[in-house]
Structure formats: C-alpha cells, structure tokens
Write an enzyme that holds these catalytic residues in place. Structure first.
Site, PDB file in Angstrom:
ATOM      1  N   ASP A   1      54.468 -64.516 -87.959  1.00  8.88           N
ATOM      2  CA  ASP A   1      54.277 -65.481 -89.031  1.00  8.88           C
ATOM      3  C   ASP A   1      53.038 -66.333 -88.768  1.00  8.88           C
ATOM      4  O   ASP A   1      52.793 -66.767 -87.636  1.00  8.88           O
ATOM      5  CB  ASP A   1      55.522 -66.372 -89.108  1.00  8.88           C
ATOM      6  CG  ASP A   1      55.476 -67.344 -90.254  1.00  8.88           C
ATOM      7  OD1 ASP A   1      55.497 -66.892 -91.410  1.00  8.88           O
ATOM      8  OD2 ASP A   1      55.433 -68.573 -89.986  1.00  8.88           O
TER       9      ASP A   1
ATOM     10  N   HIS B   1      58.214 -61.886 -99.669  1.00 12.93           N
ATOM     11  CA  HIS B   1      59.080 -62.956-100.164  1.00 12.93           C
ATOM     12  C   HIS B   1      58.296 -64.126-100.763  1.00 12.93           C
ATOM     13  O   HIS B   1      58.901 -65.010-101.376  1.00 12.93           O
ATOM     14  CB  HIS B   1      59.962 -63.476 -99.025  1.00 12.93           C
ATOM     15  CG  HIS B   1      59.192 -64.052 -97.879  1.00 12.93           C
ATOM     16  ND1 HIS B   1      58.468 -63.271 -97.000  1.00 12.93           N
ATOM     17  CD2 HIS B   1      59.011 -65.330 -97.464  1.00 12.93           C
ATOM     18  CE1 HIS B   1      57.893 -64.039 -96.096  1.00 12.93           C
ATOM     19  NE2 HIS B   1      58.200 -65.285 -96.347  1.00 12.93           N
ATOM     20  N   ASP B   2      56.992 -64.165-100.596  1.00 13.32           N
ATOM     21  CA  ASP B   2      56.179 -65.259-101.120  1.00 13.32           C
ATOM     22  C   ASP B   2      55.602 -64.978-102.499  1.00 13.32           C
ATOM     23  O   ASP B   2      54.947 -65.848-103.067  1.00 13.32           O
ATOM     24  CB  ASP B   2      55.016 -65.551-100.159  1.00 13.32           C
ATOM     25  CG  ASP B   2      55.473 -66.224 -98.880  1.00 13.32           C
ATOM     26  OD1 ASP B   2      56.428 -67.020 -98.940  1.00 13.32           O
ATOM     27  OD2 ASP B   2      54.877 -65.943 -97.815  1.00 13.32           O
TER      28      ASP B   2
ATOM     29  N   ASP C   1      60.945 -61.486 -86.854  1.00 18.62           N
ATOM     30  CA  ASP C   1      59.921 -62.365 -87.411  1.00 18.62           C
ATOM     31  C   ASP C   1      59.614 -63.428 -86.366  1.00 18.62           C
ATOM     32  O   ASP C   1      60.441 -64.296 -86.092  1.00 18.62           O
ATOM     33  CB  ASP C   1      60.441 -63.014 -88.694  1.00 18.62           C
ATOM     34  CG  ASP C   1      59.328 -63.327 -89.680  1.00 18.62           C
ATOM     35  OD1 ASP C   1      58.221 -63.667 -89.224  1.00 18.62           O
ATOM     36  OD2 ASP C   1      59.562 -63.237 -90.891  1.00 18.62           O
TER      37      ASP C   1
ATOM     38  N   GLU D   1      50.701 -61.688 -89.823  1.00 20.73           N
ATOM     39  CA  GLU D   1      50.502 -62.254 -91.153  1.00 20.73           C
ATOM     40  C   GLU D   1      49.232 -63.111 -91.067  1.00 20.73           C
ATOM     41  O   GLU D   1      49.273 -64.250 -90.600  1.00 20.73           O
ATOM     42  CB  GLU D   1      51.684 -63.117 -91.585  1.00 20.73           C
ATOM     43  CG  GLU D   1      51.501 -63.675 -92.991  1.00 20.73           C
ATOM     44  CD  GLU D   1      52.286 -64.953 -93.259  1.00 20.73           C
ATOM     45  OE1 GLU D   1      52.585 -65.213 -94.434  1.00 20.73           O
ATOM     46  OE2 GLU D   1      52.590 -65.698 -92.300  1.00 20.73           O
TER      47      GLU D   1
END
Length: 557
Positions: A409, A533-534, A307, A476
């Site tokens: 990210d 995860h969000d 990440d 992302e």
C-alpha cells in the site's frame, strides 16, 4: 493443514484411468447394474463399492459366500459386460490439454488402473490415448488402496516416488497414492494435496510451475474483504466467505489472490488503519480462518498476497499509544513529530489526501504528528532504524506463515523529506493526475512528502526477504507515467508495480492502445490494473457488457 504440493518438484505424473483420464462412468455403471440385476441384487450398494476397485474385489464384497472359483466367474462376467459396452467412453475433460502439457514439459507419465489389461487397453484406445506405461491389475498383487501399482510405475519410470504426482478420483486411489508416499491431486471434490475441477486445470498449474518467476504473466484478483463474501450473515465479508468462493476464482482463470487488509483494526478506513500487524481481526474470522483459507487456496494452486500497509498505522496501535504518551518514550521515533510552526499552527504546508492539513496537534506532548491520510492514521517514520527492523520482522512473519507475497500500500509514500520542506504550489489550471484525492491536494507539487528517492532502499530490503521465500512484491505506486513508474521495478527493487493507466482512462480505443504500447515499452515488469476498490468497476467506467470485470489485474512480467 495439508502439506503443500510443490508442482515445480514433480518429475512424473501417474494417472488413474476410469473417471480420471477416461470418462467411462456411464459404461461402468451400466455394466455393474446389469450384473447386479442378473444376480438379483440392488444396484446401489454394488455401485457404492465398485468404483476404483478390481472386479473380483467388488464381487467378494457384495457376495462374500462365494468360493474363489465362483468369484472368478462372476468377475469375468462383469468384465465381459464392460468389454461389450464402449459406446460413450471418451477422454475426460481436459485430458488432451494435460497430455499435451506433459509432452511439452517433458514429464514422463503412466496410467495405473485397477482394471485388467484388455479392458484398459480397449478403453484408452477408444478415448484416443496411448500411455507410455500402463500398470494394470495383472501387474500387482492387489489393487487399490494398496500402493503397489503406483510404486511399480515410479520404479519403471526411474523416478523417486516422492516426486510423482498421483491423480485420482476415488478414495481408494488417493489412499494408494498416499501410501506410496506420493503427493496426490483429487477430482470429484475429494480431498487431496491439490483439488482439481478437471485435468485442464492441472495442465495450467504444471505449466505455471515451470515458469520462473512464478508470477510472470499471472492473472491476479483483488478480494475486498468487507464486501466480497459473508459466511455468517452479519453483513460483513470474511475469510471463510472467501474460502467458499475459491472455486469460482479458479473458474475465472485467476492465479494470484490479493486480500485487502485482514489485520486487527478499528476499521475507520476499511482495515487500512492497522492496530496489530500480527493478528487477524476477529470480524474477518481470526487467525484460524486465515490459516484455513491459505490451505484451501494453495490446494487449488492459487497464490495469496497480503496487503502490506506500513506507511501509517491506526492511532489505536500500541506503538502510537506509547509514542503519544511522552516525548521521551522509546517508541516516539516510530512516528513523525514536530513542534508547531512560528504561528503555532502545523509545521509545514503538507496536506492530507482527504483534505485539510496533514498534521494533528497532540496536547499530551505539545507537538504535531504527521498523517498523509486520516488523523486516525499517523504516518510511520521510515528514517528510524528501529522501525525499519520491526517491519522487516513483520514481513518475515507473514511469509513464513504462508502468504505468497504482498501488495504494498502507498509504496512510494514511505519516506518523507528529511527537512520537511513545504511543497510548492501548482498553477490553478494545471490538471492533476491522481484520482481519489481532494482538489486541494491537486493544487500542490508533492515534491517533498511522497516519492522520495530514499524509498528504493526500503524496497530493496524487502526484495531480499521476499526472494528467500520465493514471494512476490507488487507496489501500489500512483505514477501514471510508465517510464517514471519503471524506476520502481529496476534491478533488485520491487518485482512489479501496479500501473493504473487503464483505471484512470475512459473508453477511447486509440488512447487505450497508445497507453498500453507505452506501458509495454517502459518495462516488462509492470502489472496492468483493470479495477480496484478505489475506483468504479470497469463495466461502469467503460460502459461495457455483462462480462466487463472489476478487481482484476494482470502481471505482464
């Protein structure tokens, strides 16, 4: 660390027969058990040495006092018992799929066995298998673990031994492959360059290895490290815990594993506040745990993404600590600093994702620093060439270390408006498109703080680095309009970008169908996200059954 097997370089596959290509264990064990009983021997020690060895070798091992004539008679008796018992001999699990894949990929293959020719031909025929080349105990001076059989097969196929993959289910067979200088794939939980649950998985890996690029149509799975698997019982997930669950992911059909940040961090934002980009946090197991996980994943044919979090760092990062110490410090330019506004407050009206101004005052130097997220996460200044060079080095470091790419990210946030102009307000009744942010954030048109066109140049830099390593970059980019999102993957920009349409949509069949059609038409290089995860899990969002998944994405590229 094991040497990584490059299936794209394999030019032939050499298969053991019993226990690998043909499921004959029960037949073999019955024959040896009967043979042992006839000689008054316990069956267990005989079976312990029989697998993978020629019959005469086993006889010599368990009856060392026999002369060669007696050994030959005893071995022939054992073979006769095997010839007479073929009732449950069948092709091994996945064998048909593997042989179909070898034909489809035009890969030559052979069977190399320690059995004699008559037994091998009968067993293979019973299982419905006709190998193009069969090497048996009659063809070599000695059986496994000597490498002669595999070397002879390579020579007859006209293939360099180093580009032959040996598939075995016994230690002697694996030793023979290694002694021949060939990469080995292991079944039955044995150690090899590749670890296979069955031959069908090898078929899948071989097909994927011929796909260019390798991430095309791959299935990805996000591992949120703090909660995925805890190997120590301290309530915090870690890298060894992930390693213990890799076989589960293989069973799910996963090709690519994305690990959330594992870097050293104060953990004020679940690891997305990085204090050292080149160190693995001790709470996740440290550097050795990552190396071990990469090795274990690669031996299962899994690719692993890190990440890349470089919109911001932790305020505990040495760069920020130094930059905060003085306006004249050489690292000051790594972050975005401005004098107070005319009223003594923040320099502009930009907002944090989590509410309130995106600026925090630093009394030590009398300026504000920018943070689009928490105050403990100061934004980096991507208009600073020195910062750009540092991040390039970090990307190179991890790809050389063994990562297969990055999920990037906040990939569209990196560059900010050079003049730091105010964002215009939006009408109060205009709905926002981005979840996971405050209502206050949604009341602005984020024209100047995110999605600046200059960001594409950064992605193009990383793309050149990644392509040198055959690595994958997926961004992302929270842009729900697939046409606008497609601009981030044009030409030599990102390989792919997450498309979050399915994550932001409730269950409405017609709407989902229309969204999928629009995304597919916009670009073949978008990755379709089902969960992360969000957001709540897909089973919760859609109200589905037990099989509704979470944390998965598929690259439609």
């Amino acid at each position: 660390m094991h040497e990584r097997v490059d299936l794209g370089a394999i030019r032939a596959v050499l298969l053991d027969m019993d226990g690998t290509l043909v499921d004959s264990d029960a037949s073999v064990e019955r024959a040896w058990t009967t043979w042992a009983r006839e000689r008054g021997l316990p069956a267990a020690p005989v079976l312990a040495v029989a697998h993978g060895s020629p019959s005469d070798h086993t006889v010599r091992h368990v009856l060392p006092h026999l002369d060669e004539e007696a050994v030959a008679v005893a071995a022939q008796r054992q073979l006769t018992l095997q010839y007479d018992d073929l009732s449950d001999v069948v092709a091994a699990r996945g064998a048909a799929d593997l042989l179909a894949a070898l034909e489809e990929l035009e890969l030559p293959w052979a069977v190399v066995t320690s059995a004699d020719r008559r037994l091998a031909e009968v067993r293979l025929a019973t299982a419905g298998i006709a190998p193009p080349l069969l090497v048996t105990v009659e063809d070599v001076r000695e059986g496994k673990p000597a490498p002669d059989g595999y070397l002879q097969a390579a020579a007859k196929l006209g293939v360099d031994p180093g580009s032959c993959l040996v598939v075995e289910d016994s230690e002697p067979g694996l030793a023979a492959g290694r002694a021949a200088g060939m990469p080995v794939a292991a079944l039955r939980g044995l150690e090899g360059g590749l670890l296979l649950p069955d031959l069908g998985h090898l078929a899948h890996l071989l097909r994927r290895a011929r796909v260019r690029p390798w991430w095309r149509d791959a299935v990805g799975y996000q591992v949120y490290l703090p909660s995925f698997a805890d190997s120590t019982g301290d309530g915090w997930g870690d890298l060894p815990g992930v390693g213990e669950r890799l076989d589960h992911l293989v069973d799910l059909g996963v090709d690519v594993l994305w690990l959330t940040p594992f870097f050293r961090s104060p953990m004020r934002d679940h690891g997305y506040d990085i204090a050292d980009h080149r160190a693995v946090d001790a709470s996740f197991g440290g550097d050795g745990a990552l190396d071990d996980l990469l090795d274990r994943a690669h031996r299962r044919g899994l690719r692993v993404l890190g990440d890349l979090v470089v919109n911001h760092t932790s305020d505990a990062h040495p760069w920020f600590v130094a930059a905060s110490s003085s306006r004249d410090h050489p690292l000051r330019g790594h972050y975005i600093w401005r004098d107070p506004g005319p009223d003594g407050g923040p320099p502009n009206n930009w907002l944090s994702h989590f509410g309130g101004p995106a600026w925090t005052f630093s009394p030590a130097t009398g300026q504000y620093y920018l943070h689009l997220f928490r105050p403990e996460q100061p934004d980096l200044n991507w208009r600073d060439p020195a910062l750009v060079a540092r991040i390039d080095e970090i990307v190179e470091y991890w790809l050389a270390r063994g990562l297969d790419g990055f999920r990037i990210d906040t990939a569209a946030y990196l560059v900010k408006d050079a003049e730091l102009r105010d964002n215009p307000p939006l009408p109060a009744d205009r709905p926002g498109q981005m979840g996971g942010v405050t209502d206050e954030w949604l009341r602005q048109d984020h024209r100047h703080d995110i999605h600046q066109p200059d960001v594409h140049a950064i992605h193009e830099r990383w793309r050149r680095i990644a392509d040198r390593h055959d690595a994958f970059l997926v961004g992302e980019v929270y842009e729900l309009d697939p046409v606008a999102l497609a601009r981030f993957v044009e030409g030599e920009r990102l390989h792919s970008s997450f498309w979050f349409g399915l994550v932001e949509s409730a269950w409405d069949a017609e709407r989902v169908d229309a969204m999928l059609a629009a995304a597919a038409a916009a670009s073949p290089r978008l990755s379709w996200v089902q969960g992360n995860h969000d957001r709540p899990r897909a089973a919760t969002r859609f109200g589905g059954g037990r099989r509704a998944g979470a944390g998965r994405w598929r690259c439609t590229c």
